[in-house]
Design a protein around this motif. Structure first.
Motif, PDB file in Angstrom:
ATOM      1  N   ILE A  61      -3.480  -0.992  22.017  1.00 53.05           N
ATOM      2  CA  ILE A  61      -2.710  -2.217  22.255  1.00 53.05           C
ATOM      3  C   ILE A  61      -2.738  -3.105  21.019  1.00 53.05           C
ATOM      4  O   ILE A  61      -1.732  -3.708  20.627  1.00 53.05           O
ATOM      5  CB  ILE A  61      -3.266  -2.976  23.491  1.00 53.05           C
ATOM      6  N   ALA A  64      -0.301  -1.746  18.672  1.00 54.20           N
ATOM      7  CA  ALA A  64       1.048  -2.145  19.090  1.00 54.20           C
ATOM      8  C   ALA A  64       1.325  -3.591  18.719  1.00 54.20           C
ATOM      9  O   ALA A  64       2.413  -3.932  18.229  1.00 54.20           O
ATOM     10  CB  ALA A  64       1.202  -1.929  20.598  1.00 54.20           C
ATOM     11  N   LEU A  65       0.337  -4.463  18.941  1.00 53.44           N
ATOM     12  CA  LEU A  65       0.519  -5.883  18.609  1.00 53.44           C
ATOM     13  C   LEU A  65       0.688  -6.074  17.105  1.00 53.44           C
ATOM     14  O   LEU A  65       1.442  -6.948  16.661  1.00 53.44           O
ATOM     15  CB  LEU A  65      -0.672  -6.701  19.118  1.00 53.44           C
ATOM     16  N   LEU A  99       6.508  -1.311  20.889  1.00 53.61           N
ATOM     17  CA  LEU A  99       6.803  -1.133  22.318  1.00 53.61           C
ATOM     18  C   LEU A  99       6.399   0.258  22.780  1.00 53.61           C
ATOM     19  O   LEU A  99       5.728   0.418  23.806  1.00 53.61           O
ATOM     20  CB  LEU A  99       8.306  -1.333  22.559  1.00 53.61           C
ATOM     21  N   SER A 102       2.628   0.669  22.986  1.00 60.45           N
ATOM     22  CA  SER A 102       1.970  -0.003  24.112  1.00 60.45           C
ATOM     23  C   SER A 102       2.200   0.756  25.413  1.00 60.45           C
ATOM     24  O   SER A 102       1.288   0.895  26.229  1.00 60.45           O
ATOM     25  CB  SER A 102       2.429  -1.450  24.222  1.00 60.45           C
ATOM     26  N   VAL A 103       3.432   1.281  25.610  1.00 65.00           N
ATOM     27  CA  VAL A 103       3.681   2.079  26.812  1.00 65.00           C
ATOM     28  C   VAL A 103       2.856   3.362  26.767  1.00 65.00           C
ATOM     29  O   VAL A 103       2.214   3.759  27.756  1.00 65.00           O
ATOM     30  CB  VAL A 103       5.189   2.391  26.941  1.00 65.00           C
ATOM     31  N   ALA A 106      -0.837   2.795  27.692  1.00 63.09           N
ATOM     32  CA  ALA A 106      -1.113   2.689  29.124  1.00 63.09           C
ATOM     33  C   ALA A 106      -1.041   4.062  29.789  1.00 63.09           C
ATOM     34  O   ALA A 106      -1.885   4.404  30.630  1.00 63.09           O
ATOM     35  CB  ALA A 106      -0.120   1.733  29.775  1.00 63.09           C
TER      36      ALA A 106
ATOM     37  N   LEU B  28      -5.710 -11.129  18.669  1.00 63.55           N
ATOM     38  CA  LEU B  28      -4.454 -10.606  18.131  1.00 63.55           C
ATOM     39  C   LEU B  28      -3.262 -11.190  18.890  1.00 63.55           C
ATOM     40  O   LEU B  28      -2.217 -11.454  18.291  1.00 63.55           O
ATOM     41  CB  LEU B  28      -4.447  -9.074  18.179  1.00 63.55           C
ATOM     42  N   VAL B  32      -0.264 -13.089  17.073  1.00 55.10           N
ATOM     43  CA  VAL B  32       1.159 -12.786  17.292  1.00 55.10           C
ATOM     44  C   VAL B  32       1.899 -14.061  17.698  1.00 55.10           C
ATOM     45  O   VAL B  32       3.007 -14.340  17.222  1.00 55.10           O
ATOM     46  CB  VAL B  32       1.308 -11.682  18.354  1.00 55.10           C
ATOM     47  N   VAL B  88      -5.433  -3.562  32.609  1.00 54.28           N
ATOM     48  CA  VAL B  88      -4.714  -2.663  31.698  1.00 54.28           C
ATOM     49  C   VAL B  88      -3.207  -2.828  31.894  1.00 54.28           C
ATOM     50  O   VAL B  88      -2.446  -2.961  30.919  1.00 54.28           O
ATOM     51  CB  VAL B  88      -5.154  -1.199  31.939  1.00 54.28           C
ATOM     52  N   THR B  92      -0.469  -4.332  29.191  1.00 49.71           N
ATOM     53  CA  THR B  92       0.680  -3.530  28.766  1.00 49.71           C
ATOM     54  C   THR B  92       1.985  -4.266  29.032  1.00 49.71           C
ATOM     55  O   THR B  92       2.865  -4.331  28.158  1.00 49.71           O
ATOM     56  CB  THR B  92       0.672  -2.182  29.507  1.00 49.71           C
TER      57      THR B  92
END
Lengths: 149, 108
Positions: A61, A64-65, A99, A102-103, A106, B28, B32, B88, B92
């Protein structure tokens, strides 16, 4: 360490109910609704593995961020480097990679948790080739834009 | 006043590492949100909404850290930790929503 530092915090009644729950194959009554639904089958794995899986998810994550922040930064800071349509393309591509990651993070977390519950080998990490490919494409695009400009 | 008794005896410090990992993720999200503020001159006031969303996510992680540490420590001590599906999924969803809003802002 003085005798057992844990006995005072985990009450005996609490521990007894946990033991009953872990012996019950039909699912522990203390589990949350979401985890009962998404992680229905199998047995509770070693808690260290569950927490390690959670940390791996969080690392993805954060990746992703970082892509998300990178895309936002390209759009905000790089007006002098890239002409307008290219800048938008690079920005949207970078955010989209974030995106996807991140998907994927999960989905991988869920698949790993399911495999651990069933005692199966862990699934192949599909987001690692995705990340390598996306990073390569992003760098190639940036190099091409800088050279061609 | 004597120090509190430790919640768990795990030499691998699993709860500590996991809570710190959540802490880094929280940082983070805040970063952002701060980067989004750079869009303020170009995209107008609604970028403040993006920053506020990031702040809400970071604040939610911060507000649940103590509970998370306590739950995981007791779980390690009892040899059973329930996978934190809601956290989680929420993380997400928050990341995906921020990304989609970001793409929409760039393309708008």
């Amino acid at each position: 360490m003085s005798d057992d530092p844990l006995s005072g915090d985990v009450g005996s009644g609490d521990r007894a109910s946990r033991d009953v729950a872990s012996e019950d194959p039909s699912g522990a009554p203390t589990r949350g609704r979401l985890s009962s639904r998404l992680l229905a089958r199998g047995q509770e794995p070693d808690p260290r593995f569950t927490l390690a899986n959670e940390r791996t998810f969080l690392a993805w994550i954060r990746t992703a961020l970082a892509f998300l922040a990178g895309g936002v930064a390209v759009e905000a800071f790089a007006a002098d480097v890239f002409a307008d349509p290219y800048r938008t393309v690079v920005s949207v591509l970078t955010i989209s990679v974030g995106l996807l990651i991140s998907v994927g993070a999960a989905m991988r977390w869920l698949n790993v948790e399911r495999s651990m519950r069933l005692g199966q080998p862990l699934p192949m990490p599909l987001i690692i080739p995705l990340l390598s490919f996306a990073s390569g494409v992003a760098m190639a695009v940036v190099i091409a834009l800088v050279v061609l400009d | 006043m004597s120090p509190a008794a430790p919640l768990h005896a795990d030499p691998g410090l699993q709860p500590e590492r996991t809570v710190l990992s959540w802490g880094r993720t929280m940082m983070l999200f805040a970063v952002v949100g701060a980067v989004f503020l750079r869009w303020l001159p170009h995209y107008g006031l609604w970028t403040v909404g993006l920053t506020l969303s990031c702040a809400v996510v970071a604040g939610s992680i911060y507000a649940t850290q103590r509970r998370r540490y306590s739950r995981q420590s007791r779980g390690i001590a009892a040899e059973q930790v329930e996978a934190d599906v809601p956290a989680v999924l929420a993380t997400t969803v928050a990341t995906v929503v921020l990304g989609i809003l970001g793409v929409m802002a760039v393309l708008a």
